[in-house]
Scaffold this motif. Structure first.
Motif, short mmCIF file in Angstrom:
data_model
loop_
_atom_site.label_atom_id
_atom_site.label_comp_id
_atom_site.label_asym_id
_atom_site.label_seq_id
_atom_site.Cartn_x
_atom_site.Cartn_y
_atom_site.Cartn_z
N GLY A 28 4.42 16.69 -19.86
CA GLY A 28 5.86 16.61 -19.99
C GLY A 28 6.35 15.17 -19.94
O GLY A 28 7.19 14.75 -20.75
N THR A 29 5.81 14.41 -19.01
CA THR A 29 6.18 13.00 -18.90
C THR A 29 5.72 12.23 -20.14
O THR A 29 6.46 11.40 -20.68
N LEU A 32 7.97 12.87 -23.06
CA LEU A 32 9.19 12.06 -22.94
C LEU A 32 8.94 10.62 -23.39
O LEU A 32 9.77 10.03 -24.10
N VAL A 33 7.81 10.05 -23.00
CA VAL A 33 7.48 8.67 -23.37
C VAL A 33 7.25 8.55 -24.88
O VAL A 33 7.79 7.65 -25.53
N GLY A 35 8.33 10.55 -27.19
CA GLY A 35 9.63 10.76 -27.84
C GLY A 35 10.49 9.51 -27.79
O GLY A 35 11.13 9.14 -28.79
N ALA A 36 10.51 8.83 -26.65
CA ALA A 36 11.27 7.59 -26.53
C ALA A 36 10.71 6.52 -27.47
O ALA A 36 11.47 5.79 -28.12
N GLN A 78 11.16 15.61 -29.42
CA GLN A 78 10.08 15.43 -28.45
C GLN A 78 10.62 15.22 -27.04
O GLN A 78 10.03 15.69 -26.07
N ILE A 79 11.72 14.53 -26.90
CA ILE A 79 12.32 14.35 -25.58
C ILE A 79 12.79 15.70 -25.03
O ILE A 79 12.57 16.02 -23.86
N GLY A 82 9.72 17.59 -24.03
CA GLY A 82 9.20 17.07 -22.77
C GLY A 82 9.93 17.66 -21.58
O GLY A 82 9.31 18.03 -20.57
N ALA A 83 11.25 17.77 -21.69
CA ALA A 83 12.03 18.40 -20.61
C ALA A 83 11.66 19.88 -20.48
O ALA A 83 11.54 20.39 -19.36
#
Length: 141
Positions: A28-29, A32-33, A35-36, A78-79, A82-83
């Motif tokens: 998940g983390t 997020l990365v 996606g960012a 993707q963000i 991730g959530a």
């Protein structure tokens, strides 16, 4: 009587028991990365196309503006995925794998424009795919 919880065990308490997995928290983390990173890549392609190493004619398939919108859309989704992974949603795991595959293939096409960044994101996508597929089917982050 006390209940001891550890990595890979089932949770005690109300509701249905489920397995915990550090891999899913990591996935998940990582989603997020990645996606960012894709959002940043998209914004750079939209607003500073002279930042890349090659001209617009040397990139595979699309121009920088189109790639910018593609990376921005994939990154935002993707963000959100991730959530979803961090909250234990199964749909997010399946979608995360599909988006990681698409992002890795997309960065292969983008490799000539920004090689180090693309190789880094491809490696993170492969790691994300493993982290999403390694835990047991009923595990949560």
């Amino acid at each position: 009587m006390t209940t001891k919880m550890s990595h890979g065990s089932t949770h005690a308490g109300s509701g249905t028991p489920h397995l915990t997995s550090g891999w899913l928290a990591f996935a998940g983390t990582l989603a997020l990365v990645v996606g960012a990173f894709n959002v940043i890549d998209g914004l750079v392609a939209l607003f500073r196309d002279d930042y890349y190493l090659v001209g617009a004619n040397d990139i595979l398939v699309f121009d920088y503006g189109t790639w910018g919108w593609i990376w921005l859309a994939i990154g935002i989704v993707q963000i959100a995925v991730g959530a979803g992974i961090l909250t234990g949603r199964m749909w997010a795991r399946a979608t995360g794998v599909a988006l990681a595959v698409l992002a890795a293939i997309g960065h292969l096409a983008f490799l000539q424009a920004f090689p180090i960044w693309s190789v880094l994101v491809i490696a993170l996508c492969v790691l994300l795919i493993y982290a999403l597929t390694a835990p047991p089917a009923g595990a949560r982050g």
